[in-house]
Write a protein that holds these residues in place. Structure first.
Motif, short mmCIF file in Angstrom:
data_model
loop_
_atom_site.label_atom_id
_atom_site.label_comp_id
_atom_site.label_asym_id
_atom_site.label_seq_id
_atom_site.Cartn_x
_atom_site.Cartn_y
_atom_site.Cartn_z
N GLU A 1 0.32 3.56 3.19
CA GLU A 1 1.15 3.18 4.26
C GLU A 1 2.75 3.58 4.16
O GLU A 1 3.18 4.10 5.05
N ILE B 1 -8.09 -2.58 0.34
CA ILE B 1 -7.41 -3.87 -0.32
C ILE B 1 -7.67 -4.92 0.96
O ILE B 1 -7.95 -4.42 2.13
N CYS C 1 0.81 -1.31 -0.07
CA CYS C 1 -0.03 0.11 0.06
C CYS C 1 0.87 1.39 0.09
O CYS C 1 1.59 1.65 0.94
N TYR D 1 -5.60 -6.24 2.70
CA TYR D 1 -4.73 -6.06 3.96
C TYR D 1 -5.14 -5.12 5.05
O TYR D 1 -4.72 -5.05 6.09
N CYS D 2 -6.04 -4.25 4.53
CA CYS D 2 -6.57 -3.02 5.41
C CYS D 2 -7.19 -3.81 6.77
O CYS D 2 -6.93 -3.08 7.83
N CYS E 1 -7.73 5.21 8.42
CA CYS E 1 -8.05 5.30 7.07
C CYS E 1 -9.47 5.14 6.80
O CYS E 1 -10.26 5.84 6.14
N TRP E 2 -10.33 4.12 7.94
CA TRP E 2 -11.81 3.79 7.69
C TRP E 2 -12.50 3.97 8.82
O TRP E 2 -13.48 3.46 8.79
N ARG F 1 -5.99 1.18 10.10
CA ARG F 1 -7.10 0.85 9.38
C ARG F 1 -8.21 1.91 10.18
O ARG F 1 -9.12 2.42 9.46
N CYS G 1 -4.31 -4.09 8.91
CA CYS G 1 -3.48 -2.88 8.71
C CYS G 1 -3.34 -2.09 10.40
O CYS G 1 -4.68 -1.81 10.78
N VAL H 1 -7.27 3.15 -0.62
CA VAL H 1 -7.79 2.06 -1.55
C VAL H 1 -8.18 0.99 -0.77
O VAL H 1 -7.04 0.40 -0.18
S1 SF4 Z 1 -5.70 0.75 6.08
FE1 SF4 Z 1 -4.97 2.54 5.01
S2 SF4 Z 1 -2.75 2.33 5.16
FE2 SF4 Z 1 -3.47 0.39 5.73
S3 SF4 Z 1 -3.56 -0.83 3.85
FE3 SF4 Z 1 -5.67 -0.03 4.04
S4 SF4 Z 1 -5.39 1.87 2.87
FE4 SF4 Z 1 -3.29 1.36 3.19
#
Ligand code: SF4
Length: 168
Positions: free
Chosen positions: A23, A154, A20, A156-157, A166-167, A163, A160, A152
């Motif tokens: 990140e 994905i 990412c 992995y979020c 970002c979310w 998270r 992460c 974006v």
């Molecule tokens: S949570 Fe944010 S920083 Fe982590 S992988 Fe997803 S978009 Fe990237």
């Protein structure tokens, strides 16, 4: 980008580059992530308990931290799974490139995945050397951005440490 700036980019940023780009920016700008993230804790735990007698961790130039397998010119990198194999491989490629460019030492690399009982050899081929140079250049470009790249979603979020940032 000056060579000295490029080479101060560490292996961790290379690993995240393949996961990412946002990140990469967040870590590169020292934005604190959630430290109690289970995924991070499990990674640390595996690093601590496996191969402790067979490897020696050394810091080079205050820039890269690598595990050397004693008696051989081999850089070992321990991962908890082979899920992000490309990232892990390119992280080792970065260390091999660093040792070659900065120290004039040609080394081999190995990815160690104890939970899967896997050892994967990594060599610095001319193609990989070109690829890592492009990646280092692009990481430098990302770090110079005023704001992080847009989030974006994905897979992995979910794991992460950023998270909630970002979310939320
Ligand atoms: S949570 Fe944010 S920083 Fe982590 S992988 Fe997803 S978009 Fe990237």
């Amino acid at each position: 980008m000056r060579y000295e700036d490029r080479i101060s980019i560490g292996g961790t940023l290379v690993w995240y580059y393949y996961i990412c780009k946002r990140e990469v920016w967040l870590i590169g700008h020292g934005i604190e992530a959630e430290q109690e993230n289970d995924y991070i804790l499990l990674g640390r735990y595996i690093q601590e308990i496996f191969y402790t007698r067979k490897r020696k961790e050394i810091m080079i130039d205050n820039t890269i931290k690598i595990d050397i397998l004693p008696g051989r010119k081999v850089i070992g990198e321990i991962k908890k799974s082979s899920k992000f194999l490309e990232s892990a491989k390119m992280q080792v490629v970065f260390y091999l490139y660093y040792m070659k460019r900065e120290k004039g030492i040609d080394m081999e690399g190995v990815l160690l995945i104890p939970e899967e009982r896997k050892r994967i050899k990594v060599s610095l081929t001319p193609e990989l050397e070109r690829e890592i140079e492009e990646v280092i250049e692009d990481i430098g470009r990302i770090l110079k951005l005023e704001k992080p790249p847009k989030a974006v979603k994905i897979p992995y979020c979910k794991k992460c440490a950023y998270r909630s940032m970002c979310w939320a």
